[in-house]
Structure formats: C-alpha cells, structure tokens
Design a protein around this motif. Structure first.
Motif, short mmCIF file in Angstrom:
data_model
loop_
_atom_site.label_atom_id
_atom_site.label_comp_id
_atom_site.label_asym_id
_atom_site.label_seq_id
_atom_site.Cartn_x
_atom_site.Cartn_y
_atom_site.Cartn_z
N VAL A 154 0.85 -1.21 0.00
CA VAL A 154 0.00 0.00 0.00
C VAL A 154 0.88 1.25 0.00
O VAL A 154 0.61 2.22 -0.73
N PHE A 155 1.93 1.22 0.81
CA PHE A 155 2.86 2.36 0.89
C PHE A 155 3.46 2.64 -0.49
O PHE A 155 3.49 3.79 -0.95
N LEU A 156 3.95 1.60 -1.16
CA LEU A 156 4.61 1.79 -2.46
C LEU A 156 3.63 2.29 -3.52
O LEU A 156 3.98 3.13 -4.36
N VAL A 157 2.39 1.77 -3.50
CA VAL A 157 1.39 2.21 -4.48
C VAL A 157 1.06 3.69 -4.29
O VAL A 157 1.05 4.48 -5.25
N VAL A 158 0.81 4.10 -3.04
CA VAL A 158 0.46 5.50 -2.76
C VAL A 158 1.65 6.41 -3.08
O VAL A 158 1.48 7.49 -3.65
N ILE A 159 2.86 5.97 -2.72
CA ILE A 159 4.05 6.76 -3.03
C ILE A 159 4.21 6.90 -4.55
O ILE A 159 4.57 7.97 -5.06
N GLY A 160 3.91 5.86 -5.28
CA GLY A 160 3.99 5.93 -6.74
C GLY A 160 3.07 6.98 -7.32
O GLY A 160 3.47 7.78 -8.18
N PHE A 161 1.83 6.99 -6.84
CA PHE A 161 0.89 8.01 -7.29
C PHE A 161 1.38 9.42 -6.93
O PHE A 161 1.24 10.37 -7.72
N ASN A 162 1.94 9.56 -5.74
CA ASN A 162 2.44 10.87 -5.31
C ASN A 162 3.63 11.34 -6.15
O ASN A 162 3.76 12.51 -6.47
N ILE A 163 4.50 10.39 -6.49
CA ILE A 163 5.67 10.75 -7.31
C ILE A 163 5.22 11.28 -8.67
O ILE A 163 5.71 12.31 -9.15
N VAL A 164 4.26 10.59 -9.28
CA VAL A 164 3.75 11.03 -10.58
C VAL A 164 3.11 12.42 -10.45
O VAL A 164 3.35 13.32 -11.28
N GLN A 165 2.31 12.60 -9.41
CA GLN A 165 1.65 13.90 -9.23
C GLN A 165 2.66 15.01 -8.97
O GLN A 165 2.57 16.10 -9.53
#
Length: 482
Positions: A154-165
């Motif tokens: 969950v951490f990696l998925v949310v971080i991935g979305f944040n990095i893109v944003q």
C-alpha cells in the motif's frame, strides 16, 4: 503487563497502513486524480511529513521498537504538526465556511493535518507507556507477516501516485510549486512549474508578516513628505504644564465638557483623571497589562460618557474605565498595579480589524453622532496603510473600515484624534498639522499648521479650541490653539 513484540508489530503496521492509505491516499488519489486538486507548497510539506512517519513505522515493524526510530517518528510528527499549524494560521480565522481547497466533513485538509499528527503523537505516547520499563526486542527480524507485506505494498502504491503527481504538476528541483495551485492536469500546455515562491534573503524574518516595529512615542519615526501644503495655521493661546505626578510619557488626552474633567494616559500604563483647569490629579491607576487581555504602550483615551473613558494600546487592546470618587482600588487589586481610589474598570478586550490588522495605532476618537470609537493606522514600511476603522459602542465590534483619501505623497503619523459633528481632526505628529477629514467621505479636506509642540501626542477639543498634548517625560504639557 508488557505488550508482546508481535502485538506491537501488528498495531504499528496497521497504523502505518491507515496513515498512508487514508490521509495521504485520499489526498493524492481521490482529491488529486479524482477531483483535480493539486497540493500547494505547504500541502506538500504536510504530505511529506506523513510519508516519513509511515516509513519510520515500517522500519519499526521490520527492525523493532528502537529508540532511534521513536525519536525520528516524534521529530517528523512535530515537523508535520508545525507545518499544519503554519498552513492553518493563514485561513482558520476566516469567516464561517471559508477556507482554502476542498473540505472533508466540513473541515479543510490543513486542519485535519493537525488532528492527524496529534493522534500520531498520542499513539506513540500510549505505545511507549504499554512497554513498561524496557522496549520490546525484535523476536525474529527475518519474519515478515502478510500484514507487513500488505502495508509495504500500500505504501509503495500510494508513493507511486504521489511521485507522478509531484513531478508532473510541481516539477523537479528547483521548481517548488505554487502557493495557489492550478487544477491538476496532464495537458502539457496547461501545466505550470514555478520558482516564484522561493523566499528572498531580504524578506526573511522569524515573524513573517508580523515583523512590524512597534511605535516608540518618545522617538517617533521621521516621515518625509507627509505634510499637506496649506496656508492655514493655528495660533497658540497658552500652554499648561501637567501636574508633576504625571512623570511618564503622556500619549493621549481627552476632555469631558459635561463633567469638566480631563483624562490623560502615559506609555507606561498610567491613566490620570484631572480637574478642568489641569492643575490637579483627581485619581490615577496603573493598568495591570499582564492581567487578562494584555495591554501595554497606551496611546489613546477618549470620553464616551460624562465620566467613562476607553483607553487603548498601540495594538488595539483596550480598557474601559470610569471615574467614580466612591470606587476603591482595593476592590480591583488584580486589575491595577498601583494607583488611588476613584477609578473602576468596566470592560477589557480587543478591537479587531481587517484592513488595519497589520498596523499599530497612535490614538483613539469618539464619534458621538454615530456612537462609534474611531482609530487611524500608523504607517509602516512593510504594511504601509492609512485606514480609518469604526467600532460600535454596543458590542465593540468593527462597524466599518475605509482607506483615507490623502493629498500628501506619504502617510502621516496620526497620534491624536478628535471628532465633532461631521468633521474628524487628525493630529499629524510627523508634519505638525491638524488634518480635517470628512466623516462621511473619509477625505482630507484641509490642514492647519501649528508650532511650539516638541512631541505632539494627543488631541482633544476644549470649548472651541484645539488642545494638543506635548509628550515629554517629566515635562508633559498641553498647548491650546485656535
């Protein structure tokens, strides 16, 4: 009873998952990708702090409840709490319902930030209390449960979305985003990367917008160009020295024609009531500035009744007093530091303004026609302003504010104010003038020059004459002009 290490591991893992999935995940995926909300530069600080806390929690589940991780968690939480407070301070005192960005359950996200980090700190405190006298040792650092793995995923998925944003909407260094961001988009023609919000060395201050020097009424700043060109001048009639008891710097004066008494205030928190010929002090009190509402550096006084006055400080805190020969100072020992019998306190509070929020004042007026207290701002380098504010005598709240229409190139230091009928007379300490302002249009219509006053600090009307207070420690006096 000490909590088992496995139980601690599960609780911390669940907490990390909740933190990264709820506030961070909702802000990024639902508000961002779903509703088009782009974080401002302060939002990114808060979100970064939450990500760090979640990452530290994952380290705890992997390597155990070590002091260095707890210290890092508390440090990141305090930083996040400060970031939330810094962000909320810009908006939290707005009118009801007003805010910045979307609201969740009626509360804006920057306020929720403070709630989140307070909960994290309370959670850490309870977790430590349940550890007893010694922190739990990691039973098997190689064990990694399904819950732990799920939290990391969950951490990696949310971080991935944040990095893109972050990289698409804000841009790589040195771009840092906007204080008022645009709607989230992946259209290259509409994405804006900005460096405009980097602080400048010349504007750095620990107090930010509040870095405004308080007025020193003994040594007022020289304001070149604040005089209004005029051929009108006043003639000095007489000068009356104030009684020797008034030893501080006198900064305000008012006259009550019905009672034939004066009130004089000094910068060291003394309020004096004097006979109509200024020869004798009838009663005096020294206001306790640290009791209840803080009040210091008194600057204005005005009669709003035959015997009652409102005394104000330069920062718009005020005290309403009444001259009453039957009043005993012993009955108000917690309100007055020193003084004589004959004065009682009726009310103490603060005047709140909008346009004049970042300006000090140099005097106070009373408009009997409208039953309003009136203040005029003092100019400041970083918040230069010339505003008249009016407050109701019913609830002492702001009735109106307006910019004063001024003929001078720069704003004068107004240290005294007297109002009669539809005219307000403003004492310009910086130009040695009395400015005549229309109370209906707030336009400066005329100016009268005067001389012979070293430090003009107060103004009142006495039987058709202007009484100008000369504030000099130990040598305070009043000069009458017509």
């Amino acid at each position: 009873m000490k909590m088992k290490e496995s139980t601690v591991n599960q609780i911390v893992s669940l907490a990390a998952m909740a933190l990264i999935a709820l506030p961070v995940g909702i802000a990024c995926i639902i508000l961002g990708y779903g509703l088009g909300d782009t974080p401002c530069i302060l939002c990114w600080q808060e979100r970064t702090a939450m990500v760090l806390v979640a990452l530290i929690a994952i380290f705890i589940t992997r390597y155990g409840l070590k002091p260095k991780y707890l210290g890092a968690l508390i440090f990141a939480s305090v930083y996040g709490l400060w970031a939330g407070y810094r962000h909320s301070s810009n908006h939290i005192l707005k009118d009801i319902g007003q805010g910045f960005g979307p609201a969740i359950l009626g509360v804006h996200t920057y306020v929720w930030v403070m709630v989140v980090f307070l909960v994290i700190l309370l959670f850490a405190a309870v977790l430590l209390m349940l550890q007893g006298d010694k922190l739990s040792e990691k039973e098997d650092k190689n064990s990694w449960t399904m819950l732990n793995k799920s939290t990391v995923m969950v951490f990696l998925v949310v971080i991935g979305f944040n990095i893109v944003q972050a990289f698409s909407q804000t841009g790589p260094f040195p771009f840092i985003g906007q204080s008022d961001p645009y709607r989230m988009t992946f259209d290259n023609d509409k994405i804006v990367w900005s460096t405009a919000n980097w602080p400048k060395l010349s504007s750095l201050s620990a107090r930010g917008s509040f870095a405004i020097e308080r007025p020193d009424f003994a040594n007022m700043a020289v304001v070149e160009g604040s005089e209004i060109v005029t051929d009108l001048s006043l003639t000095s009639v007489r000068t009356q020295a104030l009684p020797a008891e008034i030893i501080g710097l006198a900064t305000g004066i008012s006259y009550s024609p019905n009672s034939d008494i004066y009130a004089v205030v000094t910068s060291d928190n003394w309020v004096h009531f004097l006979k109509g010929d200024l020869s004798e002090v009838l009663a005096s009190v020294m206001i306790d500035g640290a009791f209840s509402v803080e009040i210091s550096n008194l600057t204005g006084v005005v009669f709003d009744g035959d015997n009652s006055v409102v005394v104000t400080a330069d920062h718009k805190s005020y005290v309403r007093l009444e001259y009453d020969p039957l009043a005993k100072i012993a009955d108000s020992y917690w309100k007055f530091m020193d003084g004589t019998d004959g004065v009682k306190e009726l009310k103490r509070s603060r005047f709140s303004t909008v346009r004049a929020k970042y300006n000090y004042i140099g005097g106070l007026g009373w408009d009997a026609a409208t039953q309003e207290y009136v203040t005029i701002t003092l100019p400041a380098k970083v918040r230069n302003n010339f505003v008249v504010s009016r407050f109701s005598n019913q609830d002492f709240e702001l009735n109106s504010e307006a910019k004063i229409l001024n003929a001078a190139d720069t704003y004068p230091m107004v240290t005294g104010l007297a109002i009669e009928q539809n005219k307000a007379y403003l004492l310009s300490q910086s130009a040695e003038q009395i400015l005549v302002m229309s109370t209906s249009t707030n336009n400066i219509e005329a100016a009268y020059g005067f001389s012979g006053v070293a430090n003009a600090q107060g103004l009142t009307l006495v039987k058709g004459e202007f009484a100008v207070l000369n504030g000099v420690k130990g040598q305070n006096s009043v000069t009458f002009f017509h």
